[in-house]
Scaffold this active site. Structure first.
Site, PDB file in Angstrom:
ATOM      1  N   GLY A   1      63.448  50.468  15.054  1.00  0.00           N
ATOM      2  CA  GLY A   1      63.224  51.833  15.504  1.00  0.00           C
ATOM      3  C   GLY A   1      62.778  52.797  14.431  1.00  0.00           C
ATOM      4  N   GLY A   2      61.789  52.455  13.597  1.00  0.00           N
ATOM      5  CA  GLY A   2      61.285  53.382  12.609  1.00  0.00           C
ATOM      6  C   GLY A   2      61.931  53.246  11.255  1.00  0.00           C
TER       7      GLY A   2
ATOM      8  N   GLY B   1      62.291  50.169   9.837  1.00  0.00           N
ATOM      9  CA  GLY B   1      61.870  48.884   9.318  1.00  0.00           C
ATOM     10  C   GLY B   1      61.934  47.819  10.384  1.00  0.00           C
TER      11      GLY B   1
ATOM     12  N   ASP C   1      80.896  47.684  14.112  1.00  0.00           N
ATOM     13  CA  ASP C   1      79.926  47.551  15.207  1.00  0.00           C
ATOM     14  C   ASP C   1      80.033  46.185  15.876  1.00  0.00           C
ATOM     15  OD1 ASP C   1      78.006  48.544  16.900  1.00  0.00           O
ATOM     16  OD2 ASP C   1      76.313  47.994  15.621  1.00  0.00           O
TER      17      ASP C   1
END
Length: 634
Positions: A46-47, A49, A165
């Site tokens: 998502g921007g 890498g 996570d």
């Protein structure tokens, strides 16, 4: 083939003979640091890498994974935080990679202004893919999962590392031996969530992360154990914790058993109960505690009595106390809890909806996500209302409802499905299946022929309301579709998304007309004026007015201090009403954009607003469990 390392390249694969990328003209790198040959893209972060599959030429072309850090806004807070978290992940892997169920770090370096982290490749499937392919886990599989995953988690915690996570996507089942491997210890993916939601330094996945982590940014071993419990719940039921969390925060953990396809044993149930405690002090504090409770208890040895037996005496039998078995409890809908007492109550929200109030949305968005209620049909005359019928409850939550213009059909959106109901009898007509995520928004065309649904799966689907057949799927948004609206003439569909954009579509052929950009955050609500000339959209602290025909922005209305959850336009097109997370309702002059007044009375977010056809009555629904009726002064 050689892979382009430009993170924005959409066609990165090239022939080995190429010196420059055929898609973006970036110079191609045959070997990173003269060692690693990149084969293909595994995932896009998502921007920030990409993650690549590669070969290590120094180890007989052994397969490995390379994570690239390449944030666009260099020098920004996000860039500095990305580097910090990326380095942290490398250090964690270096410290933890000696465990056989944690990937090993091979290298960490910088090249061409990008940072790269190289780690062991785990051949296998993550547990989310396994769930989608094989279906829900049984109790035995969950016990095996816990006993296999808790030891590496203990290893992690003993080294003062919190994963933060844990979820099915971050647990791999190794193909070679079937063992579970804990992956993704760090940075770019988590930072993407942080920047996307703009909530401080929050790290974790909503629905899996506990309250102390989401709200306060604090994480402990007990925090990972909550996420492990939520993961087990997801695998047992097939229900995503995010969808339940989005419905009503952490309330789902108190009655998680209602989602089970079949019951679990008392021991496993008690373990999951304690893993899912909201209060961290009541939760398991270590992996060892969970392992101990899961392990079979040895039989208690029989110890012969060593004290003299007292003389026998006559003991009168104690009469058995009559115990009344507990009666099943049915939760009242959240928004009506304080209103329903003995079956009679006033409910303008649905009552006036059935009379023709425009644009009301029954699902809501709290500070921690969406909330939704069971579906009820109410007498439509605005005097002493009583509960007429309670439609068959969903197995999962109801996120959105809509009523056809002829008043005959009710549509409701839930987890991956839409249900159609006969509004007169309350009978279910059919279930529409096709979405792979929760259906957050529904709209029905004025002619009653087409139903439109927007979903967490980033798509919009068009359905034939009469037959229930899917007409087509519209793809274009890069994140969840939170709101949809159809123009009165049935020609234009409007959608608002978590990707900060609004899209206009030709409803007849399903083609995108244009994309409207201007909101700095998610677009939570959209509405179209009755004459079809104006589009209104609600985002973070702002409302934007657009020319529907040209897509030009007319003006921005500022006044709310938080997300605008709902917007409605009066039938005469003169007044706009907005409800917000800041607990207020605002009335606006649509012609001038001036704020007319602010209505205060709700103690929590205002999730839904609607104006009667004559413009004299305003109705609002809130997370404070009340519905308020306001008389609009002439």
């Amino acid at each position: 083939m050689i892979c382009c390392l430009n993170p924005e390249c959409h066609q990165p694969l090239n022939h080995d003979s190429n010196k420059f990328c055929q898609a973006c003209s970036t110079p191609l790198v045959p070997l990173l640091i003269n060692r690693f040959r990149v084969l293909r893209v595994l995932s896009n972060e998502g921007g920030f890498g990409k993650t690549y599959l590669a070969e290590d030429t120094h180890k007989l072309n052994e397969t490995c994974v390379i994570k690239q850090l390449a944030p666009k806004q260099q020098g920004s807070w996000a860039f500095k935080k990305a580097i910090e978290l990326f380095e942290e992940e490398a250090k964690r892997l270096q410290d933890l990679g000696e465990h056989p169920q944690i990937p090993t770090l091979f290298a960490y370096f910088e090249e061409n202004n990008f940072l790269y982290l190289v780690q062991q490749f785990i051949a296998g499937e993550n547990l989310l893919n396994e769930l989608e392919q094989s279906g829900e886990y049984n109790e035995s599989q969950i016990r095996e999962l816990l006993l296999d995953l808790l030891p590496p988690l203990k290893f992690v915690h003993e080294r003062n590392v919190i994963h933060r996570d844990i979820k099915p996507e971050n647990i791999m089942r190794r193909k070679s031996d079937g063992r579970l491997v804990l992956i993704d210890f760090g940075a770019s993916k988590q930072l993407t969530v942080t920047v996307h939601t703009q909530i401080g330094t929050q790290i974790g996945s909503q629905g899996y992360s506990p309250l102390e982590q989401i709200k306060g940014g604090e994480a402990y071993p007990a925090s990972d154990l909550f996420a492990l419990g939520a993961t087990c719940f997801h695998l047992l039921t097939g229900v995503q914790p995010f969808d339940l969390w989005a419905e009503n925060g952490y309330a789902w953990v108190n009655d998680w058993r209602q989602y089970l396809p079949s019951s679990v044993s008392g021991r496993l149930g008690e373990v999951l109960d304690k893993l899912l405690k909201i209060d961290i002090q009541e939760r398991y504090q270590s992996a060892d505690e969970v392992i101990n409770d899961l392990s079979p208890k040895p039989p208690t040895p029989v110890v012969p009595p060593t004290i003299p037996v007292p003389p026998q005496r006559t003991v009168l039998p104690i009469p058995k106390r009559q115990v009344t078995p507990p009666q099943p409890q049915f939760k009242q809908p959240v928004a009506l809890t304080q209103l329903i007492k003995t079956g009679k109550f006033r409910n303008w929200l649905l009552g006036v909806l059935l009379l023709g109030l425009i644009g009301i949305e029954i699902y809501s968005y709290t500070r921690y996500g969406f909330s939704a209620n069971p579906i009820f049909l109410i007498d439509s005359f605005p005097s002493s209302f009583f509960l007429e019928k309670n439609l068959k409850r969903y197995f999962n939550s109801v996120f959105s409802v809509a009523i056809s213009a002829d008043g005959k059909t009710l549509a409701s959106g839930g987890y991956q499905t839409i249900k159609l109901w006969n509004l007169a009898t309350g009978e279910e007509i059919r279930t529409l299946k096709g979405h792979s995520g929760s259906v957050y928004s529904i709209a029905i065309s004025a002619d009653g022929k087409t139903l439109v649904s927007g979903s967490y799966d980033n798509t919009i689907k068009l359905w034939n309301l009469a037959t229930g057949e899917e007409i087509r799927t519209l793809k274009g948004h890069s994140d969840s579709v939170l709101s949809v609206a159809i123009s009165a003439d049935g020609k234009t569909l409007v959608s608002g998304s978590y990707d900060n954009t609004i899209k206009l579509w030709n409803l007849a052929i399903g083609e995108e007309i244009r994309t409207l950009k201007g909101h700095s955050d998610l677009v939570r609500s959209v509405a179209i004026s009755a004459d079809g000339k104006m589009l209104v959209s609600g985002g973070y602290q702002t409302i934007k007015l657009w020319n529907l025909a040209t897509g030009e922005e007319i003006r921005t209305l500022k006044g709310h201090s938080d997300l605008v959850l709902s917007v409605a336009i009066s039938a005469d097109g003169k007044t706009l009403v907005s409800g917000s997370l800041d607990n207020t309702i605002k009335l606006w002059n649509l012609a001038t954009g001036e704020e007319i007044r602010t209505l205060k009375g709700h103690s929590y977010s205002v999730n839904s607003v609607a104006i009667s056809a004559d413009g004299k009555t305003l109705v609002s629904g809130s997370d404070d469990k009340t519905i308020k009726i306001w008389r609009v002064a002439p």
